[in-house]
Design a protein around this motif. Structure first.
Motif, PDB file in Angstrom:
ATOM      1  N   PRO A   1       0.806  -1.224   0.000  1.00 25.82           N
ATOM      2  CA  PRO A   1       0.000   0.000   0.000  1.00 25.82           C
ATOM      3  C   PRO A   1       0.840   1.276   0.000  1.00 25.82           C
ATOM      4  CG  PRO A   1      -0.940  -1.604   1.503  1.00 25.82           C
ATOM      5  CD  PRO A   1       0.372  -2.170   1.045  1.00 25.82           C
ATOM      6  N   GLY A   2       1.998   1.269   0.642  1.00 24.75           N
ATOM      7  CA  GLY A   2       2.839   2.452   0.682  1.00 24.75           C
ATOM      8  C   GLY A   2       3.677   2.667  -0.557  1.00 24.75           C
ATOM      9  N   GLY A   3       3.650   1.696  -1.488  1.00 22.18           N
ATOM     10  CA  GLY A   3       4.358   1.873  -2.742  1.00 22.18           C
ATOM     11  C   GLY A   3       5.557   0.975  -2.949  1.00 22.18           C
ATOM     12  N   ARG A   4       5.994   0.213  -1.932  1.00 17.66           N
ATOM     13  CA  ARG A   4       7.144  -0.678  -2.114  1.00 17.66           C
ATOM     14  C   ARG A   4       6.777  -1.805  -3.064  1.00 17.66           C
ATOM     15  NH1 ARG A   4       8.432  -5.448  -0.267  1.00 17.66           N
ATOM     16  NH2 ARG A   4       6.704  -5.427   1.232  1.00 17.66           N
ATOM     17  N   ALA A   5       7.549  -1.940  -4.139  1.00 19.32           N
ATOM     18  CA  ALA A   5       7.256  -2.951  -5.160  1.00 19.32           C
ATOM     19  C   ALA A   5       8.104  -4.195  -4.937  1.00 19.32           C
ATOM     20  CB  ALA A   5       7.514  -2.384  -6.552  1.00 19.32           C
ATOM     21  N   ASP A   6       7.621  -5.317  -5.459  1.00 25.18           N
ATOM     22  CA  ASP A   6       8.332  -6.584  -5.307  1.00 25.18           C
ATOM     23  C   ASP A   6       8.005  -7.473  -6.506  1.00 25.18           C
ATOM     24  OD1 ASP A   6       9.776  -8.666  -3.530  1.00 25.18           O
ATOM     25  OD2 ASP A   6       7.912  -9.678  -4.053  1.00 25.18           O
ATOM     26  N   VAL A   7       8.985  -8.255  -6.930  1.00 28.72           N
ATOM     27  CA  VAL A   7       8.768  -9.289  -7.941  1.00 28.72           C
ATOM     28  C   VAL A   7       9.327 -10.592  -7.396  1.00 28.72           C
ATOM     29  CG1 VAL A   7       9.233 -10.106 -10.276  1.00 28.72           C
ATOM     30  CG2 VAL A   7       8.891  -7.659  -9.861  1.00 28.72           C
ATOM     31  N   SER A   8       8.498 -11.633  -7.356  1.00 30.85           N
ATOM     32  CA  SER A   8       8.915 -12.920  -6.820  1.00 30.85           C
ATOM     33  C   SER A   8       8.659 -14.024  -7.837  1.00 30.85           C
ATOM     34  CB  SER A   8       8.155 -13.238  -5.528  1.00 30.85           C
ATOM     35  OG  SER A   8       8.461 -12.309  -4.513  1.00 30.85           O
ATOM     36  N   PRO A   9       9.574 -15.002  -7.923  1.00 33.78           N
ATOM     37  CA  PRO A   9       9.389 -16.119  -8.853  1.00 33.78           C
ATOM     38  C   PRO A   9       8.659 -17.287  -8.208  1.00 33.78           C
ATOM     39  CG  PRO A   9      11.582 -16.243  -7.903  1.00 33.78           C
ATOM     40  CD  PRO A   9      10.904 -15.039  -7.279  1.00 33.78           C
ATOM     41  N   LYS A  10       7.916 -18.021  -9.020  1.00 39.67           N
ATOM     42  CA  LYS A  10       7.349 -19.300  -8.602  1.00 39.67           C
ATOM     43  C   LYS A  10       7.519 -20.280  -9.754  1.00 39.67           C
ATOM     44  CE  LYS A  10       4.006 -17.866  -5.127  1.00 39.67           C
ATOM     45  NZ  LYS A  10       4.869 -18.360  -4.043  1.00 39.67           N
ATOM     46  N   GLY A  11       7.936 -21.478  -9.404  1.00 38.90           N
ATOM     47  CA  GLY A  11       8.130 -22.497 -10.429  1.00 38.90           C
ATOM     48  C   GLY A  11       7.701 -23.860  -9.946  1.00 38.90           C
ATOM     49  N   ASP A  12       7.289 -24.706 -10.882  1.00 39.66           N
ATOM     50  CA  ASP A  12       6.845 -26.064 -10.560  1.00 39.66           C
ATOM     51  C   ASP A  12       6.752 -26.825 -11.880  1.00 39.66           C
ATOM     52  OD1 ASP A  12       5.805 -28.291  -9.159  1.00 39.66           O
ATOM     53  OD2 ASP A  12       4.753 -26.954  -7.784  1.00 39.66           O
ATOM     54  N   GLN A  13       6.098 -27.951 -11.866  1.00 38.97           N
ATOM     55  CA  GLN A  13       5.942 -28.733 -13.085  1.00 38.97           C
ATOM     56  C   GLN A  13       5.100 -27.951 -14.099  1.00 38.97           C
ATOM     57  OE1 GLN A  13       7.546 -31.798 -13.364  1.00 38.97           O
ATOM     58  NE2 GLN A  13       8.409 -31.024 -11.454  1.00 38.97           N
ATOM     59  N   PRO A  14       5.353 -28.129 -15.409  1.00 36.13           N
ATOM     60  CA  PRO A  14       4.545 -27.427 -16.412  1.00 36.13           C
ATOM     61  C   PRO A  14       3.051 -27.622 -16.163  1.00 36.13           C
ATOM     62  CG  PRO A  14       6.385 -28.524 -17.481  1.00 36.13           C
ATOM     63  CD  PRO A  14       6.395 -28.974 -16.039  1.00 36.13           C
ATOM     64  N   GLY A  15       2.316 -26.520 -16.214  1.00 40.76           N
ATOM     65  CA  GLY A  15       0.887 -26.583 -15.974  1.00 40.76           C
ATOM     66  C   GLY A  15       0.510 -26.494 -14.507  1.00 40.76           C
ATOM     67  N   PHE A  16       1.465 -26.109 -13.645  1.00 43.90           N
ATOM     68  CA  PHE A  16       1.162 -26.051 -12.215  1.00 43.90           C
ATOM     69  C   PHE A  16       0.152 -24.954 -11.876  1.00 43.90           C
ATOM     70  CE2 PHE A  16       4.360 -22.782 -12.501  1.00 43.90           C
ATOM     71  CZ  PHE A  16       4.180 -21.936 -11.416  1.00 43.90           C
ATOM     72  N   VAL A  17       0.017 -23.961 -12.744  1.00 36.27           N
ATOM     73  CA  VAL A  17      -1.006 -22.933 -12.566  1.00 36.27           C
ATOM     74  C   VAL A  17      -2.264 -23.379 -13.307  1.00 36.27           C
ATOM     75  CG1 VAL A  17      -1.638 -20.537 -13.034  1.00 36.27           C
ATOM     76  CG2 VAL A  17       0.689 -21.099 -12.302  1.00 36.27           C
ATOM     77  N   HIS A  18      -3.388 -23.394 -12.620  1.00 31.47           N
ATOM     78  CA  HIS A  18      -4.633 -23.891 -13.199  1.00 31.47           C
ATOM     79  C   HIS A  18      -5.578 -22.750 -13.551  1.00 31.47           C
ATOM     80  CE1 HIS A  18      -4.329 -28.142 -11.157  1.00 31.47           C
ATOM     81  NE2 HIS A  18      -3.249 -27.813 -11.840  1.00 31.47           N
TER      82      HIS A  18
END
Length: 204
Positions: free
Chosen positions: A50-67
């Motif tokens: 909310p105060g403006g601090r930005a972040d980028v984080s990675p996530k990885g798993d087997q192909p198709g792990f996001v549904h």
């Protein structure tokens, strides 16, 4: 003018976007976006406190792990990590997120912008069971902008070109870096060994 301060000034420096770059933006998932998700093993998640601090984080798993739960909703399981929870704490105060999905060897990326929430619904967790282990939580993202991004960044960087890969030994190990940065009592070799052991024991 050296520092750009307004949109009007910005648009005097850059050309107008091509029409197709604007028209390709969708609010939901079409068959191509779904197919991309089914093949992607890696996503970068951008969030902002909310105060403006930005972040980028990675996530990885087997192909198709996001549904894709439906045409406007995707679900991302959260496996064991470092428990900093930067992304999740940001989402609790500001649900807006930006996602970039990658497929190894493919120069185009899938971009999804939307709003996120964090769920521990048992039925949803069960959907992502792997090696008899459940994710800790699931991030649900309601899509607002969905589009495929062109290949220029990957072509310029040669990211998937093996000839650009560094010799890993030419850069300090993670243990060496931690030793320098946090003045750990363990040696760099001990830190590297402990990290390798944790990777094996807590990947899921």
């Amino acid at each position: 003018m050296s520092t750009i301060k307004t949109v009007e000034e910005l648009r005097t420096v850059y050309k107008a976007p091509l029409e197709r770059a604007v028209l390709k933006e969708m609010v939901g998932l079409d068959k191509h976006a779904r197919a991309f998700l089914q093949r992607s093993p890696f996503v970068l998640i951008g969030s902002c406190a909310p105060g403006g601090r930005a972040d980028v984080s990675p996530k990885g798993d087997q192909p198709g792990f996001v549904h894709a739960l439906d045409d406007r909703t995707i679900a991302i399981p959260d496996r064991p990590g470092n428990n900093r929870l930067d992304t999740f704490e940001n989402i609790l105060g500001n649900p807006t997120v930006g996602l970039i999905f990658l497929i190894p060897g493919m120069n185009e990326t899938l971009r999804i912008n939307g709003t996120a929430e964090i769920s521990t619904d048992p039925a949803l967790l069960a959907r992502f069971e792997h090696q008899r282990k459940l994710p800790i939580s699931v991030m649900i993202v309601r899509t607002e902008e969905v589009y495929l991004h062109c290949a220029k960044a990957f072509l310029r960087s040669g990211l998937w070109d093996p000839s650009t890969f560094i010799e890993r030994g030419s850069f300090p190990s993670f243990g060496t870096i931690l030793k320098d940065q946090i003045a750990a009592e363990e040696t760099a070799e001990e830190l590297d060994r402990h990290l390798a052991e944790r990777y094996k024991a807590t990947l899921y």
